[in-house]
Design a protein around this motif. Sequence first.
Motif, PDB file in Angstrom:
ATOM      1  N   ASP A  27      -3.300   9.196   4.511  1.00  0.00           N
ATOM      2  CA  ASP A  27      -4.326   9.196   3.468  1.00  0.00           C
ATOM      3  C   ASP A  27      -4.470   7.824   2.827  1.00  0.00           C
ATOM      4  OD1 ASP A  27      -4.714  11.857   4.007  1.00  0.00           O
ATOM      5  OD2 ASP A  27      -3.539  12.587   2.305  1.00  0.00           O
ATOM      6  N   ARG A  28      -3.362   7.139   2.616  1.00  0.00           N
ATOM      7  CA  ARG A  28      -3.452   5.815   1.989  1.00  0.00           C
ATOM      8  C   ARG A  28      -4.031   4.772   2.935  1.00  0.00           C
ATOM      9  NH1 ARG A  28       1.397   4.440  -2.306  1.00  0.00           N
ATOM     10  NH2 ARG A  28       1.171   6.340  -3.572  1.00  0.00           N
ATOM     11  N   LEU A  58       0.812  -1.214   0.000  1.00  0.00           N
ATOM     12  CA  LEU A  58       0.000   0.000   0.000  1.00  0.00           C
ATOM     13  C   LEU A  58       0.848   1.267   0.000  1.00  0.00           C
ATOM     14  CD1 LEU A  58      -2.960   1.092   0.273  1.00  0.00           C
ATOM     15  CD2 LEU A  58      -2.572   1.094   2.751  1.00  0.00           C
ATOM     16  N   LEU A  59       1.975   1.229   0.716  1.00  0.00           N
ATOM     17  CA  LEU A  59       2.795   2.432   0.874  1.00  0.00           C
ATOM     18  C   LEU A  59       3.966   2.498  -0.097  1.00  0.00           C
ATOM     19  CD1 LEU A  59       2.929   2.694   4.784  1.00  0.00           C
ATOM     20  CD2 LEU A  59       1.204   3.571   3.197  1.00  0.00           C
TER      21      LEU A  59
END
Length: 481
Positions: free
Chosen positions: A419-420, A272-273
């Motif tokens: 935010d993610r 995700l990051l």
Amino acid sequence: MTIQRPDAPDSVSRDHGPADGNTLEPPASALDALVLAGNAHYKQRHYGDAIDAYRAALQGDPRHWSARLNLALALRSTEQYDECFAVLSSLSAEQPHSVFVLNELGKAHFMLQQFTLALDCFERANAIDPKNADSLYWIGGIKHAMGDLVAAERDYARAATVQRLIRRPARQEPPTFSALMLCAPVMANTPIIYLTDRPAYEAHILLLFADTRYDIEELRRSGHIVINLVSDADRGQSLLPVAAELVDALGLPTINHPRQVEQTTRDAIALLLAGLPDVRVPQTLRHRSSDAHADIAPCMAFPLLVRPVGTHGGDDFEKIGDREALEAFIALRPATDHYIIEYLDYVSPDGFFRKYRFIFVGDRVMPYHLAIGESWKVHHAATGMIDVDWMKQEEHAFLQDPTHVFEKRHYAALRAIRDRVGLDFFGIDCGLDRAGNLIVFEVNTSMLVHQNNADFPYKIPFVEAIKTAFDAMLHDRAAGA
């Protein structure tokens, strides 16, 4: 006899013994006024002023029940445990059948991780009143903390049978709003015992069990908002879908929606990051026990970090130098999945390792602690910082102004991570490499925010600030419901 507490309505019950013949006792109204003043300070979390007021009342009557009980609760809130225990013990000796006093004494022991003493208090309370769900809930929680999961689940189930919703009263009447909290027995939950200690809102805790039908209308009436406490995407994988379905059916504003929590496994976070500017996220693979013949660490260079899935902290977490050692580590738990993690060096120029923790509360990024150690595996409680003045001074300076360490680009990275991830309340453990990149160690909703900081008193206002921000976030969300 009515026991008056700071979280009860603004009235005073009085339980005086015979006045000392050598003491001029103030009128009852004057003593009661002091207790009421202490309660008002307590509700505003001005604990020092509350303690002063209760002690002033006790100068007039050392046996004033409400003043003593409220003093004990305020002392616990300021971590003055020795005197807190002394007061609660004397109250319990006078009223040995007071379930409330026994429970409060147990909670004080639990705050110091004195689990055996805490369990004894709650079991004594349960013997007096087997239908007291609060005692049963705490018994389950303590046994869970002690590792007796079978007994913990049994006691949690007993608590749910006695009382489906466990009510935590607000510190004031009327409460500002109500919150429905979803909790997973014997699984990892967001540890917010401190954050929800006598808030201005009332809470109703629902213990989730698989294959259980819930009265949606009853639950909807129990809260203006929902707080999902099921926090570990690995250990809670069987109940997170249950919680998500329930949250969707309720249709209430929700803190930490279960579907967002499901995306916080270590391998999912790494994906995700990935690609964020100024951020390094270690490659993370999940080795499944069912894939015994699969390559354990394809395309990953040693040394590697390895840990069983669903674990936190430093237990069973090692740096491995070669494939043979990795295979041997995994073979210790052949039925368990493992995370295999790329090792990213983050040693500082002075040879020490620094791990920073921030807590995200809504839109805010708040510092929580800095752990400094001589090894790559750094945990605040195990660093020895308590005896090293310069380390404590550096941590205090970080808490006062993190921008001395984290530049604008780092804060931009932290906001991008927030935010993610998309959660309302969670934590991040991170470091900085020598190139100034932010290294992500862990991101989840299971990180502890606690008030046991007697050895690091400079942390207290910053922890309190997180609690205040948490309360404000909940209030804003409830106000918009």
